[in-house]
Write a protein that holds these residues in place. Structure first.
Motif, PDB file in Angstrom:
ATOM      1  N   ARG A  31      -6.790  -5.614   3.135  1.00 21.31           N
ATOM      2  CA  ARG A  31      -6.305  -5.056   1.867  1.00 21.31           C
ATOM      3  C   ARG A  31      -4.859  -5.463   1.602  1.00 21.31           C
ATOM      4  O   ARG A  31      -4.488  -5.802   0.486  1.00 21.31           O
ATOM      5  CB  ARG A  31      -6.395  -3.537   1.904  1.00 21.31           C
ATOM      6  CG  ARG A  31      -7.779  -2.956   1.702  1.00 21.31           C
ATOM      7  CD  ARG A  31      -7.675  -1.453   1.490  1.00 21.31           C
ATOM      8  NE  ARG A  31      -6.837  -1.124   0.327  1.00 21.31           N
ATOM      9  CZ  ARG A  31      -6.332   0.075   0.091  1.00 21.31           C
ATOM     10  NH1 ARG A  31      -6.549   1.065   0.940  1.00 21.31           N
ATOM     11  NH2 ARG A  31      -5.603   0.296  -0.979  1.00 21.31           N
ATOM     12  N   ILE A  37       0.861  -1.181   0.000  1.00 20.97           N
ATOM     13  CA  ILE A  37       0.000   0.000   0.000  1.00 20.97           C
ATOM     14  C   ILE A  37       0.897   1.229   0.000  1.00 20.97           C
ATOM     15  O   ILE A  37       1.855   1.311   0.769  1.00 20.97           O
ATOM     16  CB  ILE A  37      -0.925   0.004   1.237  1.00 20.97           C
ATOM     17  CG1 ILE A  37      -1.956  -1.132   1.124  1.00 20.97           C
ATOM     18  CG2 ILE A  37      -1.635   1.340   1.399  1.00 20.97           C
ATOM     19  CD1 ILE A  37      -2.874  -1.269   2.331  1.00 20.97           C
ATOM     20  N   THR A  38       0.612   2.200  -0.853  1.00 16.61           N
ATOM     21  CA  THR A  38       1.479   3.364  -0.988  1.00 16.61           C
ATOM     22  C   THR A  38       1.306   4.326   0.197  1.00 16.61           C
ATOM     23  O   THR A  38       0.286   4.310   0.897  1.00 16.61           O
ATOM     24  CB  THR A  38       1.184   4.132  -2.281  1.00 16.61           C
ATOM     25  OG1 THR A  38      -0.089   4.787  -2.163  1.00 16.61           O
ATOM     26  CG2 THR A  38       1.179   3.196  -3.485  1.00 16.61           C
ATOM     27  N   LYS A  39       2.299   5.192   0.384  1.00 23.48           N
ATOM     28  CA  LYS A  39       2.268   6.144   1.487  1.00 23.48           C
ATOM     29  C   LYS A  39       1.171   7.183   1.326  1.00 23.48           C
ATOM     30  O   LYS A  39       0.788   7.843   2.303  1.00 23.48           O
ATOM     31  CB  LYS A  39       3.628   6.833   1.600  1.00 23.48           C
ATOM     32  CG  LYS A  39       4.739   5.907   2.041  1.00 23.48           C
ATOM     33  CD  LYS A  39       6.087   6.601   2.051  1.00 23.48           C
ATOM     34  CE  LYS A  39       7.196   5.631   2.441  1.00 23.48           C
ATOM     35  NZ  LYS A  39       8.541   6.242   2.374  1.00 23.48           N
ATOM     36  N   ARG A  40       0.670   7.337   0.124  1.00 28.66           N
ATOM     37  CA  ARG A  40      -0.403   8.297  -0.123  1.00 28.66           C
ATOM     38  C   ARG A  40      -1.793   7.698   0.087  1.00 28.66           C
ATOM     39  O   ARG A  40      -2.794   8.408   0.044  1.00 28.66           O
ATOM     40  CB  ARG A  40      -0.298   8.837  -1.555  1.00 28.66           C
ATOM     41  CG  ARG A  40       0.882   9.768  -1.775  1.00 28.66           C
ATOM     42  CD  ARG A  40       0.678  11.077  -1.067  1.00 28.66           C
ATOM     43  NE  ARG A  40       1.767  12.017  -1.296  1.00 28.66           N
ATOM     44  CZ  ARG A  40       1.792  13.250  -0.807  1.00 28.66           C
ATOM     45  NH1 ARG A  40       0.781  13.688  -0.077  1.00 28.66           N
ATOM     46  NH2 ARG A  40       2.816  14.050  -1.035  1.00 28.66           N
ATOM     47  N   ASP A  41      -1.858   6.408   0.312  1.00 27.18           N
ATOM     48  CA  ASP A  41      -3.139   5.724   0.493  1.00 27.18           C
ATOM     49  C   ASP A  41      -3.724   6.069   1.868  1.00 27.18           C
ATOM     50  O   ASP A  41      -3.002   6.100   2.863  1.00 27.18           O
ATOM     51  CB  ASP A  41      -2.933   4.207   0.377  1.00 27.18           C
ATOM     52  CG  ASP A  41      -4.242   3.461   0.245  1.00 27.18           C
ATOM     53  OD1 ASP A  41      -4.994   3.405   1.237  1.00 27.18           O
ATOM     54  OD2 ASP A  41      -4.510   2.929  -0.844  1.00 27.18           O
ATOM     55  N   PRO A  42      -5.028   6.335   1.952  1.00 27.09           N
ATOM     56  CA  PRO A  42      -5.647   6.643   3.256  1.00 27.09           C
ATOM     57  C   PRO A  42      -5.453   5.539   4.296  1.00 27.09           C
ATOM     58  O   PRO A  42      -5.495   5.810   5.502  1.00 27.09           O
ATOM     59  CB  PRO A  42      -7.134   6.818   2.914  1.00 27.09           C
ATOM     60  CG  PRO A  42      -7.149   7.198   1.474  1.00 27.09           C
ATOM     61  CD  PRO A  42      -6.003   6.463   0.838  1.00 27.09           C
ATOM     62  N   ASP A  43      -5.260   4.311   3.842  1.00 24.59           N
ATOM     63  CA  ASP A  43      -5.078   3.193   4.775  1.00 24.59           C
ATOM     64  C   ASP A  43      -3.616   2.919   5.115  1.00 24.59           C
ATOM     65  O   ASP A  43      -3.317   1.930   5.791  1.00 24.59           O
ATOM     66  CB  ASP A  43      -5.685   1.915   4.179  1.00 24.59           C
ATOM     67  CG  ASP A  43      -7.188   1.815   4.404  1.00 24.59           C
ATOM     68  OD1 ASP A  43      -7.692   2.489   5.317  1.00 24.59           O
ATOM     69  OD2 ASP A  43      -7.844   1.062   3.660  1.00 24.59           O
ATOM     70  N   TYR A  44      -2.697   3.786   4.677  1.00 23.90           N
ATOM     71  CA  TYR A  44      -1.284   3.462   4.838  1.00 23.90           C
ATOM     72  C   TYR A  44      -0.888   3.301   6.304  1.00 23.90           C
ATOM     73  O   TYR A  44      -0.216   2.333   6.673  1.00 23.90           O
ATOM     74  CB  TYR A  44      -0.410   4.533   4.185  1.00 23.90           C
ATOM     75  CG  TYR A  44       1.071   4.261   4.368  1.00 23.90           C
ATOM     76  CD1 TYR A  44       1.696   3.249   3.649  1.00 23.90           C
ATOM     77  CD2 TYR A  44       1.833   4.976   5.294  1.00 23.90           C
ATOM     78  CE1 TYR A  44       3.050   2.967   3.821  1.00 23.90           C
ATOM     79  CE2 TYR A  44       3.186   4.705   5.473  1.00 23.90           C
ATOM     80  CZ  TYR A  44       3.781   3.705   4.739  1.00 23.90           C
ATOM     81  OH  TYR A  44       5.110   3.414   4.933  1.00 23.90           O
ATOM     82  N   GLU A 102       8.667   0.722  -0.381  1.00 23.41           N
ATOM     83  CA  GLU A 102       8.069   1.426  -1.522  1.00 23.41           C
ATOM     84  C   GLU A 102       9.144   2.035  -2.402  1.00 23.41           C
ATOM     85  O   GLU A 102       9.946   2.856  -1.946  1.00 23.41           O
ATOM     86  CB  GLU A 102       7.117   2.529  -1.037  1.00 23.41           C
ATOM     87  CG  GLU A 102       6.345   3.181  -2.177  1.00 23.41           C
ATOM     88  CD  GLU A 102       5.260   4.120  -1.690  1.00 23.41           C
ATOM     89  OE1 GLU A 102       4.641   4.775  -2.542  1.00 23.41           O
ATOM     90  OE2 GLU A 102       5.032   4.211  -0.465  1.00 23.41           O
ATOM     91  N   ALA A 159      -7.229  -2.585   6.794  1.00 24.78           N
ATOM     92  CA  ALA A 159      -5.940  -2.463   6.138  1.00 24.78           C
ATOM     93  C   ALA A 159      -5.247  -3.818   6.027  1.00 24.78           C
ATOM     94  O   ALA A 159      -4.608  -4.110   5.012  1.00 24.78           O
ATOM     95  CB  ALA A 159      -5.052  -1.487   6.909  1.00 24.78           C
TER      96      ALA A 159
END
Length: 427
Positions: free
Chosen positions: A409, A262-269, A308, A406
């Motif tokens: 996901r 999951i990317t650092k910009r994802d709300p679930d990061y 990442e 999370a």
């Protein structure tokens, strides 16, 4: 240099970050601290090993290893003597997506230190005999790697995860081609990468904004304005669900595993950060450590972590165990991934993970070099200085439902790309 300046003790880290724009248009983030007379600088130029020509892997690493081997009026020995005489620490490195540099100096030598950095960046000699010497050092490392299970496992995983992609190529090069890298190749790569565009700079220590501004323009202002980066395509970790074995006559199997992240910009990061700490990043408390080592004694260490690159987010991990227990260990890891995806953590696990992640955050700022590195990393990730104060709040805000979502996901069906080096049984 053997000493590090202590990070400045502040209630708000962000409010002490000065964003400087020099007359020449360079941007840098500065934290002034006069606790000790030291200055630490970190910088990164976007475009690292992913920019190596397809048939010349290792070129960015070789460039990083040679630009301080003589510059301007100094040959290699003279350059290093000049650095040592002033107790300056200067070095360069290359990773997948950037070429980076660091410098530490006593504040009384700051002009000389920046002058030497300027020479390395703008006027490195890249003499053929120095290139050959550093290249031979890389070749020696690659020869050792042939029989190093960790290196072989990492190589097998990388090639399986990123087929026909720059991320699948070795950062330090390949034995089959390392000797083909030439001085002319290094000059061509330097001309493509070394530029003010995408240059990120962090400075911490006993220096004010005006002095730093003048030094930065003098040091970096001679670089080209624009770089010439080849596009790197976004990629998702490939061959998830497969297990690949590399036969090596050693008593222990070395395991690498991973899946998309999951990317650092994802709300679930940040919920994913907490979930992964519980799963595998919490060294002595994680579920993987408990199930694989504590309960079954199969491995000295086992872990997972979020990683990442610019064009790929991953959850990756590793373990090592006796050959005869390799299949069993992989089965336990896979089952733990599946169970955690389905059920998530307990409230107690969540609470302990959040307390650890919040409490340990300060360790990233306990030297000036670490602070400068954090400033550069934030710039590379596209965040503002305010993130320094917001990060712990994001961890604290993770609730049980967030963490379970999370985890689901992140882990999906629990399938993993697995590479094993050794003579594993049951795989």
């Amino acid at each position: 240099m053997t000493a590090h300046a202590p990070a400045v003790a502040i209630a708000s880290r962000a409010e002490h970050v000065q964003r400087i724009t020099t007359p020449g248009g360079l941007e840098a983030w500065l934290v002034e601290s006069y606790a000790v007379p030291l200055v630490a600088l970190e910088f990164a130029i976007r475009g690292g090993a992913a920019q190596d020509p397809q048939d010349k892997p290792g070129l960015a690493t070789l460039l990083a290893g040679t630009i301080d081997e003589g510059a301007g009026p100094y040959d290699a020995r003279g350059f290093h003597r000049a650095i040592d005489d002033l107790a300056i620490h200067l070095g360069f490195g290359a990773d997948r997506d950037a070429i980076s540099g660091h410098m530490q100096t006593l504040s009384r030598n700051v002009d000389e230190a920046f002058g030497l950095l300027k020479l390395a960046l703008n006027d490195a000699r890249l003499d053929k005999h120095d290139v050959a010497r550093v290249r031979s050092q890389l070749a020696a490392e690659l020869k050792r790697d042939v029989n190093d299970p960790d290196a072989v496992a990492s190589k097998a995983f990388r090639e399986a995860a990123f087929p026909n992609h720059p991320y699948g190529r070795p950062v330090r090069g390949d034995l089959a081609t390392i000797e083909t890298l030439t001085r002319e190749d290094l000059i061509a790569l330097r001309e493509r990468l070394f530029a003010r565009r995408d240059l990120k700079i962090g400075v911490v220590g006993a220096i004010d904004a005006q002095k730093l501004s003048d030094l930065l323009d003098a040091t970096f202002g001679g670089l080209a304005l624009q770089n010439d980066l080849a596009p790197v395509a976004p990629i998702t970790l490939a061959h998830v669900g497969e297990r690949r074995i590399v036969d090596l006559d050693v008593p222990q199997s070395t395991i690498r595993f991973g899946r998309p992240g999951i990317t650092k910009r994802d709300p679930d990061y940040y919920a994913a950060v907490v979930a992964n700490h519980i799963l595998g990043a919490g060294t002595f408390t994680s579920r993987l450590f408990t199930e694989v080592r504590e309960k079954r004694g199969m491995a000295y260490s086992v872990y997972s972590h979020l990683n990442e690159y610019d064009e790929c987010a991953m959850l990756i991990g590793a373990a090592a165990t006796k050959n005869e227990r390799a299949g069993e260990a992989i089965g336990v890891i896979a089952e733990e991934f599946k169970q955690f995806a389905e059920k998530g953590p307990t409230e107690e696990e969540l609470d302990k993970a959040k307390k650890f992640l919040i409490g340990s955050y300060a360790l990233r700022f306990d030297t000036s070099t670490k602070v400068a590195s954090q400033l550069v990393n934030l710039q590379l990730d596209g965040f503002e200085p305010s993130f320094l104060d917001e990060r712990n709040g994001k961890i604290a805000a993770v609730m049980l439902d967030d963490c379970r979502r999370a985890a689901k996901r992140l882990l999906g069906d629990g399938d993993l790309l697995v590479t094993v080096v050794g003579k594993p049984a049951g795989v």
